[in-house]
Design a protein around this motif. Structure first.
Motif, PDB file in Angstrom:
ATOM      1  N   LYS A  87      -7.292 152.635-100.362  1.00 15.13           N
ATOM      2  CA  LYS A  87      -8.014 151.849 -99.369  1.00 15.13           C
ATOM      3  C   LYS A  87      -7.239 150.572 -99.074  1.00 15.13           C
ATOM      4  N   ASP A  88      -7.332 150.126 -97.821  1.00 16.57           N
ATOM      5  CA  ASP A  88      -6.541 148.953 -97.445  1.00 16.57           C
ATOM      6  C   ASP A  88      -7.054 147.663 -98.088  1.00 16.57           C
ATOM      7  N   LEU A  89      -8.355 147.570 -98.379  1.00 17.33           N
ATOM      8  CA  LEU A  89      -8.958 146.410 -99.046  1.00 17.33           C
ATOM      9  C   LEU A  89      -8.668 145.091 -98.328  1.00 17.33           C
ATOM     10  N   LEU A  90      -8.550 145.152 -97.003  1.00 11.79           N
ATOM     11  CA  LEU A  90      -8.386 143.923 -96.235  1.00 11.79           C
ATOM     12  C   LEU A  90      -9.698 143.139 -96.239  1.00 11.79           C
ATOM     13  N   LEU A  91      -9.589 141.839 -96.256  1.00 12.31           N
ATOM     14  CA  LEU A  91     -10.771 140.976 -96.252  1.00 12.31           C
ATOM     15  C   LEU A  91     -11.302 140.876 -94.822  1.00 12.31           C
ATOM     16  N   PRO A  92     -12.527 141.330 -94.564  1.00  9.16           N
ATOM     17  CA  PRO A  92     -13.002 141.444 -93.180  1.00  9.16           C
ATOM     18  C   PRO A  92     -13.162 140.122 -92.458  1.00  9.16           C
ATOM     19  N   TRP A  93     -13.303 139.011 -93.193  1.00  9.48           N
ATOM     20  CA  TRP A  93     -13.503 137.710 -92.550  1.00  9.48           C
ATOM     21  C   TRP A  93     -12.190 136.984 -92.251  1.00  9.48           C
ATOM     22  N   ARG A  94     -11.069 137.610 -92.605  1.00  4.33           N
ATOM     23  CA  ARG A  94      -9.771 136.998 -92.344  1.00  4.33           C
ATOM     24  C   ARG A  94      -9.028 137.807 -91.290  1.00  4.33           C
ATOM     25  N   THR A  95      -8.255 137.116 -90.470  1.00  4.97           N
ATOM     26  CA  THR A  95      -7.418 137.812 -89.502  1.00  4.97           C
ATOM     27  C   THR A  95      -6.348 138.624 -90.231  1.00  4.97           C
ATOM     28  N   ILE A  96      -5.672 139.485 -89.494  1.00  5.51           N
ATOM     29  CA  ILE A  96      -4.640 140.319 -90.110  1.00  5.51           C
ATOM     30  C   ILE A  96      -3.526 139.463 -90.706  1.00  5.51           C
ATOM     31  N   ALA A 118       4.654 136.320 -93.440  1.00  5.01           N
ATOM     32  CA  ALA A 118       3.633 137.262 -92.989  1.00  5.01           C
ATOM     33  C   ALA A 118       3.994 137.843 -91.626  1.00  5.01           C
ATOM     34  N   MET A 119       4.440 136.998 -90.706  1.00  6.35           N
ATOM     35  CA  MET A 119       4.792 137.483 -89.366  1.00  6.35           C
ATOM     36  C   MET A 119       6.029 138.384 -89.413  1.00  6.35           C
ATOM     37  N   ARG A 120       6.954 138.076 -90.312  1.00  4.47           N
ATOM     38  CA  ARG A 120       8.139 138.934 -90.459  1.00  4.47           C
ATOM     39  C   ARG A 120       7.729 140.342 -90.878  1.00  4.47           C
ATOM     40  N   GLU A 121       6.811 140.444 -91.836  1.00  4.32           N
ATOM     41  CA  GLU A 121       6.393 141.766 -92.294  1.00  4.32           C
ATOM     42  C   GLU A 121       5.515 142.471 -91.262  1.00  4.32           C
ATOM     43  N   ALA A 128       2.801 142.880 -85.088  1.00  2.00           N
ATOM     44  CA  ALA A 128       2.848 141.469 -84.723  1.00  2.00           C
ATOM     45  C   ALA A 128       1.865 141.140 -83.595  1.00  2.00           C
ATOM     46  N   ASP A 129       1.671 142.071 -82.674  1.00  2.00           N
ATOM     47  CA  ASP A 129       0.763 141.826 -81.546  1.00  2.00           C
ATOM     48  C   ASP A 129      -0.707 141.793 -81.972  1.00  2.00           C
ATOM     49  N   PHE A 130      -0.977 142.223 -83.210  1.00  2.00           N
ATOM     50  CA  PHE A 130      -2.358 142.271 -83.699  1.00  2.00           C
ATOM     51  C   PHE A 130      -2.600 141.248 -84.812  1.00  2.00           C
ATOM     52  N   ALA A 131      -1.690 140.279 -84.939  1.00  2.00           N
ATOM     53  CA  ALA A 131      -1.751 139.325 -86.045  1.00  2.00           C
ATOM     54  C   ALA A 131      -3.078 138.566 -86.088  1.00  2.00           C
ATOM     55  N   HIS A 132      -3.658 138.280 -84.930  1.00  2.00           N
ATOM     56  CA  HIS A 132      -4.866 137.461 -84.898  1.00  2.00           C
ATOM     57  C   HIS A 132      -6.125 138.293 -84.645  1.00  2.00           C
ATOM     58  N   TYR A 134      -9.008 141.016 -86.227  1.00  2.00           N
ATOM     59  CA  TYR A 134      -9.693 141.202 -87.508  1.00  2.00           C
ATOM     60  C   TYR A 134      -9.632 142.680 -87.901  1.00  2.00           C
ATOM     61  N   PRO A 135      -9.775 142.979 -89.193  1.00  2.00           N
ATOM     62  CA  PRO A 135      -9.629 144.372 -89.636  1.00  2.00           C
ATOM     63  C   PRO A 135     -10.491 145.378 -88.871  1.00  2.00           C
ATOM     64  N   HIS A 136     -11.726 145.013 -88.525  1.00  3.14           N
ATOM     65  CA  HIS A 136     -12.595 145.966 -87.841  1.00  3.14           C
ATOM     66  C   HIS A 136     -12.102 146.301 -86.440  1.00  3.14           C
ATOM     67  N   GLN A 137     -11.149 145.539 -85.935  1.00  5.74           N
ATOM     68  CA  GLN A 137     -10.608 145.776 -84.597  1.00  5.74           C
ATOM     69  C   GLN A 137      -9.394 146.708 -84.629  1.00  5.74           C
ATOM     70  N   LEU A 138      -8.980 147.124 -85.803  1.00  5.19           N
ATOM     71  CA  LEU A 138      -7.816 147.986 -85.965  1.00  5.19           C
ATOM     72  C   LEU A 138      -8.228 149.382 -86.419  1.00  5.19           C
ATOM     73  N   SER A 139      -7.409 150.366 -86.097  1.00  4.34           N
ATOM     74  CA  SER A 139      -7.631 151.732 -86.577  1.00  4.34           C
ATOM     75  C   SER A 139      -7.308 151.815 -88.066  1.00  4.34           C
ATOM     76  N   GLY A 140      -7.707 152.938 -88.685  1.00  8.10           N
ATOM     77  CA  GLY A 140      -7.422 153.125 -90.108  1.00  8.10           C
ATOM     78  C   GLY A 140      -5.939 153.084 -90.413  1.00  8.10           C
ATOM     79  N   GLY A 141      -5.132 153.720 -89.552  1.00  6.18           N
ATOM     80  CA  GLY A 141      -3.695 153.719 -89.764  1.00  6.18           C
ATOM     81  C   GLY A 141      -3.089 152.330 -89.636  1.00  6.18           C
ATOM     82  N   MET A 142      -3.580 151.555 -88.666  1.00  6.43           N
ATOM     83  CA  MET A 142      -3.077 150.187 -88.496  1.00  6.43           C
ATOM     84  C   MET A 142      -3.457 149.315 -89.684  1.00  6.43           C
ATOM     85  N   ARG A 143      -4.649 149.523 -90.223  1.00  7.56           N
ATOM     86  CA  ARG A 143      -5.051 148.742 -91.398  1.00  7.56           C
ATOM     87  C   ARG A 143      -4.166 149.069 -92.596  1.00  7.56           C
TER      88      ARG A 143
END
Length: 259
Positions: A87-96, A118-121, A128-132, A134-143
């Motif tokens: 699981k990606d375990l991204l924090l939902p309240w933080r931007t990517i 962070a931007m380099r990775e 990079a275009d999705f840096a700002h 939130y996780p719920h705005q991305l697909s599973g693969g993007m997460r």
């Protein structure tokens, strides 16, 4: 710096709740992962694959033997290792980008450097275009790609991948296998991939370690001689890949019958 990884005579036992007995998860395990090499570990459920990763990460210690990174014994959690789970375990309240910065923040890295790394990775993982977002705005693969960016941002010497594609649909899985392979080849980081998918093991690795049923023992180390590891779905790879997959299937089948 890229470091090698070694298991030297490793046995791991766990207590059984309510009993004086112990069960053995892995036994007398010895193998080497060269600096910059990708090694996949396959075997039946319960053979100790996740236990192997936990010992590399220093989350658990061997009952016998040693795990070494760059020749130094692992005695606890280490900054040399980056660990990525199913699981990606991204924090939902933080931007990517803020999620990718999280490990750097916990290490006390200054804000400007955190953002730069962070931007380099994210650029490397084509996010990079999705840096700002939130996780719920991305697909599973993007997460999952964001989770890889977070893992690589701390600049580990060894990356551990615990079935990172198992929760994805087949098409997304193939796309991510290719994306991850290219990214890991570009970084040159030493990598251990745990997977149940024999095709994934062959297409993404330099070598496959085959484990027996519990207690997990080393059955075989299979070198994978395919061109262009960074392009797992590339031309000329699949016919030869199928030979390796068939070999692994037969090896696992024989190991189960002998258990």
């Amino acid at each position: 710096m890229v470091l090698a990884l070694d298991f030297i005579g490793v046995t791991k036992r766990f207590p059984i709740a309510g009993k004086r007995d112990e069960f053995t998860a892995v036994e007398k395990l010895t193998f080497h992962v060269g600096a910059g090499e990708i090694v996949a570990v396959v075997g039946p459920s319960g053979c100790g694959k996740s236990t192997i990763l936990n010992m590399v990460a220093g989350l658990d210690g061997p009952s016998e033997g040693e795990v070494r990174i760059g020749g130094e014994r692992v005695t606890g959690p280490t900054r040399h290792v980056g660990f990525m789970l199913q699981k990606d375990l991204l924090l939902p309240w933080r931007t990517i980008v803020s999620n990718v910065e999280f490990g750097l923040e916990s290490r006390g890295i200054a804000q400007a450097e955190r953002r730069e790394r962070a931007m380099r990775e994210l650029e490397r993982c084509r996010l990079a275009d999705f840096a700002h977002h939130y996780p719920h705005q991305l697909s599973g693969g993007m997460r999952q790609r964001a989770a890889l960016a977070r893992t690589l941002a701390v600049e580990p010497d060894v990356v551990l991948l615990d079935e990172p594609f198992s929760a994805l649909d087949a098409q997304t899985k193939m796309i991510l296998q290719e994306s991850f392979a290219r990214t890991i080849v570009a970084t040159g980081v030493t990598t251990v991939l745990i997977t149940h998918d024999l095709a994934e093991a062959v297409l993404m690795s330099d070598r496959v370690v085959v484990m027996s049923e519990r207690p997990g023992r080393l059955v075989e180390e299979l070198p994978i001689d395919l061109p262009q590891r960074g392009d797992p779905m590339g031309r000329g790879r699949m016919p030869r890949a199928h030979e390796y997959i068939d070999h692994l299937f037969n090896t696992l089948h024989l190991a189960e019958r002998a258990a």
